[in-house]
Design a protein around this motif. Sequence first.
Motif, PDB file in Angstrom:
ATOM      1  N   THR A 282       2.112   3.356  17.218  1.00  0.00           N
ATOM      2  CA  THR A 282       1.185   2.471  16.514  1.00  0.00           C
ATOM      3  C   THR A 282       1.909   1.303  15.861  1.00  0.00           C
ATOM      4  OG1 THR A 282      -0.284   4.356  16.074  1.00  0.00           O
ATOM      5  CG2 THR A 282      -0.616   2.379  14.761  1.00  0.00           C
ATOM      6  N   ILE A 283       2.983   1.597  15.147  1.00  0.00           N
ATOM      7  CA  ILE A 283       3.721   0.527  14.476  1.00  0.00           C
ATOM      8  C   ILE A 283       4.310  -0.451  15.490  1.00  0.00           C
ATOM      9  CG2 ILE A 283       5.721   0.020  13.028  1.00  0.00           C
ATOM     10  CD1 ILE A 283       5.242   2.628  11.576  1.00  0.00           C
TER      11      ILE A 283
ATOM     12  N   GLN B 104       8.258  15.347   4.756  1.00  0.00           N
ATOM     13  CA  GLN B 104       7.380  14.518   5.582  1.00  0.00           C
ATOM     14  C   GLN B 104       7.534  13.042   5.222  1.00  0.00           C
ATOM     15  OE1 GLN B 104       6.556  17.388   4.064  1.00  0.00           O
ATOM     16  NE2 GLN B 104       4.881  18.466   5.102  1.00  0.00           N
ATOM     17  N   LEU B 105       7.649  12.764   3.933  1.00  0.00           N
ATOM     18  CA  LEU B 105       7.814  11.378   3.506  1.00  0.00           C
ATOM     19  C   LEU B 105       9.123  10.794   4.018  1.00  0.00           C
ATOM     20  CD1 LEU B 105       6.509  11.646  -0.171  1.00  0.00           C
ATOM     21  CD2 LEU B 105       5.397  10.448   1.733  1.00  0.00           C
ATOM     22  N   LYS B 106      10.176  11.603   4.103  1.00  0.00           N
ATOM     23  CA  LYS B 106      11.453  11.122   4.652  1.00  0.00           C
ATOM     24  C   LYS B 106      11.287  10.697   6.103  1.00  0.00           C
ATOM     25  CE  LYS B 106      14.627  12.020   1.323  1.00  0.00           C
ATOM     26  NZ  LYS B 106      15.604  11.046   0.792  1.00  0.00           N
ATOM     27  N   VAL B 107      10.570  11.516   6.883  1.00  0.00           N
ATOM     28  CA  VAL B 107      10.362  11.222   8.308  1.00  0.00           C
ATOM     29  C   VAL B 107       9.580   9.926   8.482  1.00  0.00           C
ATOM     30  CG1 VAL B 107       9.206  12.008  10.425  1.00  0.00           C
ATOM     31  CG2 VAL B 107      10.502  13.631   9.024  1.00  0.00           C
ATOM     32  N   VAL B 108       8.450   9.820   7.801  1.00  0.00           N
ATOM     33  CA  VAL B 108       7.597   8.631   7.936  1.00  0.00           C
ATOM     34  C   VAL B 108       8.287   7.413   7.335  1.00  0.00           C
ATOM     35  CG1 VAL B 108       5.360   7.620   7.327  1.00  0.00           C
ATOM     36  CG2 VAL B 108       5.515  10.044   7.962  1.00  0.00           C
ATOM     37  N   GLY B 109       8.992   7.628   6.245  1.00  0.00           N
ATOM     38  CA  GLY B 109       9.711   6.520   5.628  1.00  0.00           C
ATOM     39  C   GLY B 109      10.766   5.918   6.534  1.00  0.00           C
ATOM     40  N   GLU B 110      11.488   6.760   7.274  1.00  0.00           N
ATOM     41  CA  GLU B 110      12.495   6.255   8.214  1.00  0.00           C
ATOM     42  C   GLU B 110      11.854   5.382   9.288  1.00  0.00           C
ATOM     43  OE1 GLU B 110      15.669   6.264   8.214  1.00  0.00           O
ATOM     44  OE2 GLU B 110      16.156   7.710   6.638  1.00  0.00           O
ATOM     45  N   LEU B 111      10.690   5.802   9.808  1.00  0.00           N
ATOM     46  CA  LEU B 111       9.990   5.004  10.819  1.00  0.00           C
ATOM     47  C   LEU B 111       9.596   3.646  10.254  1.00  0.00           C
ATOM     48  CD1 LEU B 111       7.633   7.743  12.338  1.00  0.00           C
ATOM     49  CD2 LEU B 111       9.585   6.677  13.479  1.00  0.00           C
ATOM     50  N   LEU B 112       9.028   3.659   9.048  1.00  0.00           N
ATOM     51  CA  LEU B 112       8.612   2.397   8.428  1.00  0.00           C
ATOM     52  C   LEU B 112       9.812   1.506   8.131  1.00  0.00           C
ATOM     53  CD1 LEU B 112       5.963   3.921   6.014  1.00  0.00           C
ATOM     54  CD2 LEU B 112       5.460   2.298   7.850  1.00  0.00           C
TER      55      LEU B 112
ATOM     56  N   GLY C 115       5.169   0.959   2.040  1.00  0.00           N
ATOM     57  CA  GLY C 115       5.441   0.639   3.442  1.00  0.00           C
ATOM     58  C   GLY C 115       4.191   0.727   4.297  1.00  0.00           C
ATOM     59  N   LEU C 116       3.376   1.761   4.058  1.00  0.00           N
ATOM     60  CA  LEU C 116       2.116   1.888   4.797  1.00  0.00           C
ATOM     61  C   LEU C 116       1.175   0.726   4.475  1.00  0.00           C
ATOM     62  CD1 LEU C 116       1.483   5.727   4.390  1.00  0.00           C
ATOM     63  CD2 LEU C 116       1.956   4.533   6.544  1.00  0.00           C
ATOM     64  N   ILE C 117       1.149   0.332   3.217  1.00  0.00           N
ATOM     65  CA  ILE C 117       0.319  -0.804   2.812  1.00  0.00           C
ATOM     66  C   ILE C 117       0.820  -2.089   3.468  1.00  0.00           C
ATOM     67  CG2 ILE C 117      -0.287  -2.263   0.834  1.00  0.00           C
ATOM     68  CD1 ILE C 117      -0.385   0.374  -0.827  1.00  0.00           C
TER      69      ILE C 117
END
Length: 426
Positions: free
Chosen positions: A244-245, A318-326, A351-353
Motif C-alpha cells: 500500500t505504501i 507490532q509498532l516496531k514492525v510497522v514503524g520500520e516500514l513507515l 507516520g500513519l497520519i
Amino acid sequence: MDAKKKAYQLLKEWKGDDYIVGLGVWDQLGKLVVKYGSKVLLVSMNTYLKPLTDAAMESIRSAGGTILLDQAVPGAKPNAPREDVYRLETYILHYQPDVVVALGGGSTIDACKAAIALAALGSFSGPELDSYFGTGLITKAFEESGRTPIPFVAVETSASSGAHLTKYSNITDPVAGQKLLIVDPAMIPAASLFDYETTLTMPVAVSIDGALDAIAHTFEVFCGAKPETYDLAKALAETAIELTISYARRVIEDPADKEAREALGLATDLGGYAIMIGGTSGAHLTSFSLVDLVSHGTACGIMNPYYAVFYSPAIQSQLKVVGELLANHGFIENKVEFLNGRELAIAVSEGLIAFGKSIGAPTRLSDLEGFTEEHVERILTAAKDSKLSMKLQNMPISMTADDVDLYMAPIIRAAVSGDLSGIRNK
C-alpha cells in the motif's frame, strides 16, 4: 521475497483453487460459476458496471449457464442498506436459482450474503434481519434447521474490503445511521474471482479508500494477534502495508497503472485474509457510526493512529514492525529501534497520519464535511451496544461498555482535533 510474490503465495496457501485471482483471469468466470448449477441469479449494477456485467453474462452463458430474468438484478447501494437485503431476498425466493453470483464491491457482496441466509432461514429464524446480527447465529440456525444456503460466487470489482473472501456481512440501518455486523463462517462465498484489471476503471477515491482499508484490516488484526497467529498476522501486515505504501501514490498519479492496481488489489485481499484469522477493533467500531459521512476504509484510516496510542503498552513489537516500514518510506524521521513506549506509538501514529496526508486522505474527524458533536455521541453510544461488544473485546487493551466514557471518549476527541496528547492509557 518480493512483496507481490509473497502476497500471491499467502493467498494460494489460504484459498487454493476456490479463489481465482490475478491480472487477466476474467475468462475463467463462467466455468467457475456453472460448477454450482446452471440457473444463475446475477446481481450487479447495470450503470457503471455494465461492461463487466455484459462480459459476465457472456462468460456464464458460454459455459452453459442460464441468466435468470435474462439480465442482472441491481446490486446494493453504498454500505449495504437493509432494504437492499430484503429486495435481494425476494428475488431469490421468487426465482429459486441454483447459484447466486454477485458482481461488485463490498456493499453488493455483503447484501447478497445476508439475503441468501435470510432466504434460507427466514421461515425458521424469522424474517427480520435483527435476528441475524452477531457472531455464529446463522451457522447455528442452519445446524438446527437442517437447511443449507444456495451456493454463492463473489466476483470482486473493487480493491476494498475483502468481502469476497470473508465471513463478514456489514449491513446499514440508514434511519439510525448505524452499521451492524454479521460474523459467521456461513457468510464465506463458495468461490470467488477477482481480476485486478477490473479496477483500472474504478475511481481513484474508491481505490484509496480500499488501500486504507487494507492497512486497517492487517494493522488491527496484527495488533490484536494471539501467540498462535502472531507470525502469520505479521506476514500479512508487513506485506499489505508495504504494498500500500509503495503503490497508492502511483495509482493517484496514473489510474491506468496495472502494476499499481494489482498491488493494491493484493493488499486488500491480504486484509481479507487477516480478518479471517483475527478480529478488527476500535477503528472499525468507530467507522460504523460514520457511514453518513465517509467510506469505511477512510473512516478506519482516520482512527487507527489514535487508537494505536491507546494500545501502545500492549503492541510494542507490532509498532516496531510497522514503524520500520513507515521509516523506510520516509514517513518517520527518527530511528524506530531507539523508541519505546508511548513515544514509539506517537511516532508510528504520526507516520500513519503523514502517509494519509501524502495520498490526500483526511486524517482528523473534523476534516469530514458534516461532522458534528452528534457523531461523537453516536460513536460512544454505539460502542456500548452489546451487539458490537466484540470490537471492544478484540482491542489489544480491551474495554467494556463501562470504560467507553473514560478511555474511548478521549480517543475520539483526539481524532477530532488531531492532538494525540489527550489520549489516556489504561
